[in-house]
Design a protein around this motif. Structure first.
Motif, short mmCIF file in Angstrom:
data_model
loop_
_atom_site.label_atom_id
_atom_site.label_comp_id
_atom_site.label_asym_id
_atom_site.label_seq_id
_atom_site.Cartn_x
_atom_site.Cartn_y
_atom_site.Cartn_z
N GLU A 82 77.11 -76.52 -44.86
CA GLU A 82 76.93 -75.99 -46.21
C GLU A 82 75.46 -75.62 -46.33
OE1 GLU A 82 78.93 -75.58 -49.04
OE2 GLU A 82 80.62 -75.89 -47.70
N THR A 135 78.70 -71.08 -46.48
CA THR A 135 79.13 -71.89 -45.36
C THR A 135 78.71 -71.16 -44.09
OG1 THR A 135 81.05 -72.66 -46.61
CG2 THR A 135 81.11 -73.00 -44.25
N LYS A 161 75.78 -71.17 -52.78
CA LYS A 161 76.07 -71.93 -51.56
C LYS A 161 76.89 -71.07 -50.61
CE LYS A 161 75.84 -76.53 -53.49
NZ LYS A 161 76.55 -77.75 -53.84
#
Length: 134
Positions: A64, A84, A82
């Motif tokens: 993350e 990934t 955010k």
């Protein structure tokens, strides 16, 4: 006649020996061919064995992350989002995935040959700069 008969006998013996020798050579040839085939079919397995061991020791890693946004970009985005980050060492891919509203996904895949440099920050321990081609 005995000399002729013994000559014929010798010739027959010679033909018989040659026939046995031919069969023997043929069987050796078949064994050699089989051994070569086994070796050639085993050859691809040899490099893939260490790779398969590596793939077990280096699975795809997922992190993350937050993108570090410069002030110029801050006005466009508003707030940091955010992401990934998936790293596939064996496949040589880096995937940046951004989850959007309505569970949609937006991702970019970078292959290893497009990555020019990785720069680990000396000031911030968990900060990594990635320089891509272009």
């Amino acid at each position: 006649q005995t000399a002729g008969q013994s000559g014929e006998q010798e010739l027959e013996n010679l033909v018989l020996k040659l026939s046995v020798l031919k069969d023997f050579l043929s069987s050796i040839e078949k064994k050699a061919l089989k051994a070569l085939q086994e070796m050639s079919s085993a050859t691809p397995a040899i490099p893939s064995q260490p790779l398969s061991r590596k793939s077990k020791s280096i699975p795809v890693q997922t992190f993350e992350v937050k993108l570090d946004i410069t002030l110029g970009d801050l006005t466009k985005i508003g707030k940091s989002q955010k992401y990934t980050l998936s790293v596939d060492v064996e496949g040589g891919k880096l995937v940046v995935l951004k989850k959007q509203k309505d569970s949609q996904e937006d991702w970019n895949t970078f292959t290893y040959d497009k990555i020019r440099q990785l720069i680990k920050s000396q000031r911030v321990q968990n900060k990594l700069g990635i320089v891509f081609e272009k």
